[in-house]
Design a protein around this motif. Structure first.
Motif, mmCIF file in Angstrom:
data_model
loop_
_atom_site.group_PDB
_atom_site.id
_atom_site.type_symbol
_atom_site.label_atom_id
_atom_site.label_comp_id
_atom_site.label_asym_id
_atom_site.label_seq_id
_atom_site.Cartn_x
_atom_site.Cartn_y
_atom_site.Cartn_z
ATOM 1 N N ILE A 307 -35.349 12.443 -4.849
ATOM 2 C CA ILE A 307 -34.498 12.801 -5.990
ATOM 3 C C ILE A 307 -34.253 11.544 -6.818
ATOM 4 C CG2 ILE A 307 -32.266 13.685 -6.766
ATOM 5 C CD1 ILE A 307 -31.992 15.248 -4.256
ATOM 6 N N LYS A 308 -34.433 11.679 -8.132
ATOM 7 C CA LYS A 308 -34.105 10.599 -9.045
ATOM 8 C C LYS A 308 -32.966 11.036 -9.965
ATOM 9 C CE LYS A 308 -38.622 8.316 -9.242
ATOM 10 N NZ LYS A 308 -39.722 7.860 -10.132
ATOM 11 N N SER A 309 -32.127 10.099 -10.308
ATOM 12 C CA SER A 309 -30.990 10.396 -11.178
ATOM 13 C C SER A 309 -31.470 10.998 -12.498
ATOM 14 C CB SER A 309 -30.189 9.119 -11.449
ATOM 15 O OG SER A 309 -29.137 9.371 -12.348
ATOM 16 N N ASN A 310 -30.752 11.984 -12.963
ATOM 17 C CA ASN A 310 -31.084 12.636 -14.236
ATOM 18 C C ASN A 310 -29.774 13.034 -14.918
ATOM 19 O OD1 ASN A 310 -32.492 13.857 -16.321
ATOM 20 N ND2 ASN A 310 -32.630 15.823 -15.257
ATOM 21 N N ARG A 311 -29.066 12.035 -15.410
ATOM 22 C CA ARG A 311 -27.757 12.270 -15.992
ATOM 23 C C ARG A 311 -27.865 13.056 -17.303
ATOM 24 N NH1 ARG A 311 -24.066 12.134 -12.133
ATOM 25 N NH2 ARG A 311 -23.704 10.058 -11.239
ATOM 26 N N PRO A 312 -26.916 13.956 -17.541
ATOM 27 C CA PRO A 312 -26.920 14.713 -18.792
ATOM 28 C C PRO A 312 -26.444 13.863 -19.959
ATOM 29 C CG PRO A 312 -25.008 15.296 -17.482
ATOM 30 C CD PRO A 312 -25.832 14.359 -16.636
ATOM 31 N N ARG A 313 -26.646 14.403 -21.142
ATOM 32 C CA ARG A 313 -26.223 13.699 -22.344
ATOM 33 C C ARG A 313 -24.703 13.607 -22.424
ATOM 34 N NH1 ARG A 313 -26.902 16.424 -28.301
ATOM 35 N NH2 ARG A 313 -25.779 14.872 -29.528
ATOM 36 N N PHE A 314 -24.020 14.691 -22.069
ATOM 37 C CA PHE A 314 -22.561 14.713 -22.154
ATOM 38 C C PHE A 314 -21.959 14.256 -20.828
ATOM 39 C CE2 PHE A 314 -23.375 18.437 -25.188
ATOM 40 C CZ PHE A 314 -23.503 17.585 -26.272
ATOM 41 N N THR A 315 -21.064 13.286 -20.918
ATOM 42 C CA THR A 315 -20.488 12.701 -19.703
ATOM 43 C C THR A 315 -18.959 12.691 -19.746
ATOM 44 O OG1 THR A 315 -20.677 10.480 -20.655
ATOM 45 C CG2 THR A 315 -22.506 11.259 -19.307
ATOM 46 N N GLY A 316 -18.403 13.626 -20.483
ATOM 47 C CA GLY A 316 -16.953 13.713 -20.540
ATOM 48 C C GLY A 316 -16.528 14.775 -21.527
ATOM 49 N N ILE A 317 -15.226 15.061 -21.542
ATOM 50 C CA ILE A 317 -14.706 16.110 -22.427
ATOM 51 C C ILE A 317 -13.280 15.793 -22.836
ATOM 52 C CG2 ILE A 317 -13.856 17.507 -20.489
ATOM 53 C CD1 ILE A 317 -14.555 20.007 -22.147
ATOM 54 N N GLU A 318 -12.928 16.211 -24.041
ATOM 55 C CA GLU A 318 -11.559 16.213 -24.535
ATOM 56 C C GLU A 318 -11.237 17.620 -25.018
ATOM 57 O OE1 GLU A 318 -11.124 11.627 -26.276
ATOM 58 O OE2 GLU A 318 -11.428 13.334 -27.638
ATOM 59 N N LEU A 419 -18.234 14.398 -24.844
ATOM 60 C CA LEU A 419 -18.385 12.959 -25.049
ATOM 61 C C LEU A 419 -19.701 12.463 -24.490
ATOM 62 C CD1 LEU A 419 -14.796 11.916 -23.893
ATOM 63 C CD2 LEU A 419 -15.527 12.763 -26.145
ATOM 64 N N ASN A 420 -20.301 11.492 -25.194
ATOM 65 C CA ASN A 420 -21.518 10.864 -24.688
ATOM 66 C C ASN A 420 -21.161 9.684 -23.791
ATOM 67 O OD1 ASN A 420 -20.840 8.703 -26.384
ATOM 68 N ND2 ASN A 420 -22.243 9.344 -28.008
ATOM 69 N N SER A 421 -22.182 8.952 -23.362
ATOM 70 C CA SER A 421 -21.955 7.853 -22.415
ATOM 71 C C SER A 421 -21.130 6.724 -23.013
ATOM 72 C CB SER A 421 -23.300 7.302 -21.921
ATOM 73 O OG SER A 421 -24.090 6.862 -23.013
ATOM 74 N N ASN A 422 -21.026 6.679 -24.348
ATOM 75 C CA ASN A 422 -20.203 5.665 -25.015
ATOM 76 C C ASN A 422 -18.780 6.143 -25.255
ATOM 77 O OD1 ASN A 422 -22.328 3.772 -25.224
ATOM 78 N ND2 ASN A 422 -23.132 4.852 -27.022
ATOM 79 N N GLY A 423 -18.475 7.362 -24.777
ATOM 80 C CA GLY A 423 -17.137 7.898 -24.957
ATOM 81 C C GLY A 423 -16.894 8.487 -26.333
ATOM 82 N N LEU A 444 -10.009 28.404 -16.361
ATOM 83 C CA LEU A 444 -11.275 28.666 -17.047
ATOM 84 C C LEU A 444 -12.319 27.662 -16.568
ATOM 85 C CD1 LEU A 444 -10.050 29.008 -20.754
ATOM 86 C CD2 LEU A 444 -10.548 30.886 -19.190
ATOM 87 N N ASN A 445 -13.602 28.010 -16.748
ATOM 88 C CA ASN A 445 -14.659 27.000 -16.607
ATOM 89 C C ASN A 445 -15.605 27.140 -17.784
ATOM 90 O OD1 ASN A 445 -15.933 29.415 -15.604
ATOM 91 N ND2 ASN A 445 -17.448 28.151 -14.536
ATOM 92 N N TYR A 446 -16.221 26.031 -18.143
ATOM 93 C CA TYR A 446 -17.159 26.007 -19.273
ATOM 94 C C TYR A 446 -18.321 25.087 -18.929
ATOM 95 C CZ TYR A 446 -18.954 26.069 -24.024
ATOM 96 O OH TYR A 446 -19.774 26.248 -25.117
ATOM 97 N N ARG A 447 -19.519 25.463 -19.362
ATOM 98 C CA ARG A 447 -20.733 24.731 -18.970
ATOM 99 C C ARG A 447 -21.548 24.342 -20.197
ATOM 100 N NH1 ARG A 447 -24.290 25.279 -14.274
ATOM 101 N NH2 ARG A 447 -25.944 23.721 -14.546
ATOM 102 N N THR A 448 -22.006 23.102 -20.233
ATOM 103 C CA THR A 448 -23.037 22.673 -21.166
ATOM 104 C C THR A 448 -24.229 22.181 -20.352
ATOM 105 O OG1 THR A 448 -22.167 20.417 -21.308
ATOM 106 C CG2 THR A 448 -21.382 22.016 -22.946
ATOM 107 N N TYR A 449 -25.395 22.098 -21.000
ATOM 108 C CA TYR A 449 -26.616 21.802 -20.258
ATOM 109 C C TYR A 449 -27.340 20.551 -20.760
ATOM 110 C CZ TYR A 449 -25.660 26.551 -18.830
ATOM 111 O OH TYR A 449 -25.030 27.678 -18.343
ATOM 112 N N ASP A 450 -26.860 19.968 -21.850
ATOM 113 C CA ASP A 450 -27.510 18.773 -22.426
ATOM 114 C C ASP A 450 -27.402 17.595 -21.476
ATOM 115 O OD1 ASP A 450 -26.598 20.638 -24.516
ATOM 116 O OD2 ASP A 450 -27.575 19.228 -25.863
#
Length: 450
Positions: A307-318, A419-423, A444-450
């Motif tokens: 397994i290799k790391s495959n981080r998504p584009r979005f790394t946080g939420i407000e 939020l992206n990796s730069n916040g 609630l739950n919400y999902r993004t896939y980017d």
């Protein structure tokens, strides 16, 4: 020797048949067509669906709002997992001759726990909080079972599940159960933090302060207050929103080919030197070693999962409601769980794979002595049937964040900022008319896939 050939070729055909293409499932989920993904999986379901297939059915059903069907799939998967903790000796033996893919797959510990998270959410969306509590109690019992069966249990996923269950119990007014779950969550997060990188979330500490105070546990309340501080006091006419934000996909297991040289000086395969396990341990230290042709007897190729790391584009939420903005907190890193779990199992998998490959090698040697063509065919069959076990729950998210905020009674429009990796905010989404009831928790739950 020819008696082994039909088995090897039949297994080759079996393992070469793919039931469905994950890319079709991934595309359906990523484009907001989870029901299409669910129907695609149903169409390609085998007569006896295996655990990974059931997990994917459960996940796609959840996002397609097919809550009853989703929970049924997760229940079937858990029933299979329980059964498979009693090993099938026949399939275990056959896997030593052919491939790890014939070993009964019981799901990882964290996969089994996360299935209860999604099942509980199914019940919550169906308006059945009692059913959600049952799932939480099943998850709690499963954690206790894992703890009792393994002195070296890694507690992966347990902090998050106990945290989530504390919220469910608190929402149902079961404060004693909520207190126990929050307390366990604090312990479990702490135990696993060195591997997962997630320390005790601030909200768990605040929950312990809040619930111990309501229960009249004065000593515990004062202790937790000193440790975590006093949480914000919610107005009487307000309720709470708890949003679980799930981002990306967990990285998929891939097959990786490793090579191990057998040297002419090894003398492996002679009458007094056929201990596959002992020699497998010797070979383990030769992974990728380069050897001169004159010293090389045979180059052993084996397939291993990786397994290799495959981080998504979005790394946080407000989450913004009116003038109030609350930032999400990372509470589960599924990618880390997947990578660390496989890493912990790697030595056992590698030794088992080498033992199997050495068994095939001995068959090849004997067949080659009888007939060179037969030896070549046996060697080819052994290579073809050697494949890594890459089964897993592939539609799991990469990470899970949580937002907990107090809101006035009434219907509210939520602005989700991803939020992206730069916040920085990369995309926004609005959710309309979320109802907040006084002194109640809305989940609630919400999902993004980017």
């Amino acid at each position: 020797m020819t008696k082994y050939l039909p088995i090897l070729f039949i297994v080759c055909l079996i393992t070469g048949c793919a039931g469905y293409k994950f890319e079709q499932v991934e595309m359906g989920m990523s484009t907001g067509k989870s029901e299409d993904a669910y129907n695609y999986l149903k169409k390609h379901s085998p007569k006896k669906p295996d655990i990974p297939h059931l997990y994917e059915l459960g996940m796609t059903g959840h996002y397609a709002n097919l809550f009853a069907e989703s929970s049924k799939a997760f229940e079937n998967a858990e029933n299979l997992a329980e059964d498979r903790f009693t090993k099938s000796l026949s399939k275990e033996a056959l896997s030593l001759v052919t491939t790890d893919n014939l070993r009964p797959y019981a799901g990882t510990h964290y996969e089994r726990l996360l299935s209860h998270y999604y099942s509980a959410l199914n019940y919550i969306y169906a308006g059945n909080l009692d059913g959600a509590q049952v799932e939480c109690r099943r998850a709690t019992n499963l954690i206790q079972y894992f703890k009792s069966e393994d002195d070296n249990y890694n507690f992966f996923g347990t902090g998050f599940l106990s945290h989530f269950c504390g919220i469910v119990f608190e929402a149902a007014g079961e404060l004693n159960d909520a207190y126990i779950s929050y307390k366990q969550a604090a312990d479990y997060y702490q135990i696993a933090s060195k591997k997962t990188g997630i320390s005790i979330p601030e909200e768990v500490g605040h929950a312990l302060v809040r619930v111990s105070k309501k229960l009249g546990f004065n000593d515990e309340y004062r202790r937790y207050q000193r440790q975590y501080g006093e949480p914000l006091i919610h107005p009487n006419d307000s309720g709470e929103l708890i949003l679980f934000y799930e981002t990306g996909f967990v990285p998929r297991k891939r097959e990786k080919t490793l090579t191990f040289p057998i040297l002419k000086t090894d003398k492996f395969g002679e009458d007094d030197n056929k201990d596959n396990v002992k020699f497998a341990r010797t070979l383990r230290s030769r992974e990728g070693m380069v050897v001169e042709d004159i010293k090389l007897e045979y180059l052993l190729h084996v397939a291993m999962p990786s397994i290799k790391s495959n981080r998504p584009r979005f790394t946080g939420i407000e989450v913004t409601v009116g003038e109030v903005t609350t930032q999400g907190q990372l509470i589960e890193d599924v990618e880390v769980l997947a990578i660390e779990t496989l890493e912990a199992e790697r030595t056992v998998i590698l030794i088992r794979t080498l033992v199997r490959a050495l068994g095939k090698y001995l068959i090849f040697r004997k067949a080659k002595k009888e007939n060179k063509i037969l030896g070549a065919v046996v060697n080819l069959a052994g290579i073809i049937t050697e494949s890594a076990d890459t089964r897993s729950w592939q539609t799991l998210p990469n990470r899970i964040y949580m937002v907990r905020m107090s809101l006035p009674e009434g219907n509210h429009n939520l602005k989700l900022s991803f939020l992206n990796s730069n916040g920085r905010v990369s995309r926004s989404k609005s959710i309309q008319n979320v109802e907040i009831v006084p002194n109640q928790i809305s989940i609630l739950n919400y999902r993004t896939y980017d």
